[in-house]
Design a protein around this motif. Structure first.
Motif, PDB file in Angstrom:
ATOM      1  N   PRO A  16      44.414  34.520  42.048  1.00 55.71           N
ATOM      2  CA  PRO A  16      45.522  34.131  42.939  1.00 55.71           C
ATOM      3  C   PRO A  16      45.996  32.689  42.697  1.00 55.71           C
ATOM      4  O   PRO A  16      47.198  32.420  42.709  1.00 55.71           O
ATOM      5  CB  PRO A  16      44.940  34.288  44.343  1.00 55.71           C
ATOM      6  CG  PRO A  16      43.860  35.292  44.188  1.00 55.71           C
ATOM      7  CD  PRO A  16      43.298  35.057  42.827  1.00 55.71           C
ATOM      8  N   THR A  17      45.060  31.790  42.451  1.00 54.40           N
ATOM      9  CA  THR A  17      45.435  30.396  42.202  1.00 54.40           C
ATOM     10  C   THR A  17      46.229  30.287  40.903  1.00 54.40           C
ATOM     11  O   THR A  17      47.277  29.627  40.850  1.00 54.40           O
ATOM     12  CB  THR A  17      44.177  29.504  42.132  1.00 54.40           C
ATOM     13  OG1 THR A  17      43.452  29.644  43.347  1.00 54.40           O
ATOM     14  CG2 THR A  17      44.544  28.056  41.916  1.00 54.40           C
TER      15      THR A  17
ATOM     16  N   ALA B  77      50.254  38.753  35.273  1.00 53.17           N
ATOM     17  CA  ALA B  77      49.190  39.280  36.141  1.00 53.17           C
ATOM     18  C   ALA B  77      48.352  40.320  35.392  1.00 53.17           C
ATOM     19  O   ALA B  77      47.117  40.312  35.461  1.00 53.17           O
ATOM     20  CB  ALA B  77      49.794  39.887  37.403  1.00 53.17           C
TER      21      ALA B  77
ATOM     22  N   MET C  36      49.706  31.736  41.338  1.00 48.35           N
ATOM     23  CA  MET C  36      50.585  30.855  42.093  1.00 48.35           C
ATOM     24  C   MET C  36      51.126  29.745  41.184  1.00 48.35           C
ATOM     25  O   MET C  36      52.324  29.453  41.191  1.00 48.35           O
ATOM     26  CB  MET C  36      49.820  30.246  43.275  1.00 48.35           C
ATOM     27  CG  MET C  36      50.693  29.456  44.223  1.00 48.35           C
ATOM     28  SD  MET C  36      49.821  28.964  45.708  1.00 48.35           S
ATOM     29  CE  MET C  36      48.533  27.946  45.044  1.00 48.35           C
TER      30      MET C  36
END
Length: 159
Positions: free
Chosen positions: A68-69, A95, A72
């Motif tokens: 997730p980091t 992703a 982002m």
């Protein structure tokens, strides 16, 4: 007449089995016996070494925190560098690449750990066989209570 339990150094027949003397000298607390107990101690048993598999821990940490980091940061960078339309197209690709890289990492570390553990088990098996042989030889030892000589005694086979 000479007995098989007679000391080869001094000829005394005042001898005793090393395992029995060791048990007596060791006392109730293993590892804290007399100097004699330390001298005639049995061989140490081998220990099986194992590496732990960290697949679940690493996977959860990666999926829960790392990916997730990274997503982002990557999505923000793509948005500012290429604009909204291009970043909307590239973010799913990034992703998928990150998840594919994570899957490859988890599978390869799991495989390496499994191979290392197989090697440890083979080494342990060799050490265990050597230990059993040494322990069997230790059980055949006698000690002279007069001069302290430790010597082997072969048991006679029953006919």
């Amino acid at each position: 007449m000479s007995s098989k339990y007679q000391c080869p150094a001094c000829g005394s027949e005042d001898t005793a089995s090393v395992p029995l003397v060791y048990a007596k000298e060791q006392g109730p607390y293993p590892g804290f016996g007399s100097e004699l107990a330390q001298k005639i101690a049995p061989p140490s048993a081998p220990r099986l070494k194992q590496q732990e598999h960290h697949t679940v821990r690493d996977g959860c940490a990666s999926v829960g925190c790392l990916i997730p980091t990274l997503m982002m940061l990557v999505s923000g960078g793509l948005y500012f560098a290429l604009g909204e339309e291009a970043s909307d197209t590239l973010i799913p690709i990034v992703a998928i690449l990150l998840l594919g890289g994570l899957a490859y990492y988890l599978v390869s570390t799991r495989k390496a750990t499994t191979q290392a553990n197989a090697a440890y088990e083979a080494e342990y098996e060799r050490e265990r066989q050597a230990y059993e042989k040494a322990h069997t030889e230790w059980e055949k030892l006698y000690i002279c209570n007069r001069c302290g000589k430790v010597f082997p005694v072969e048991e006679e086979r029953k006919k």
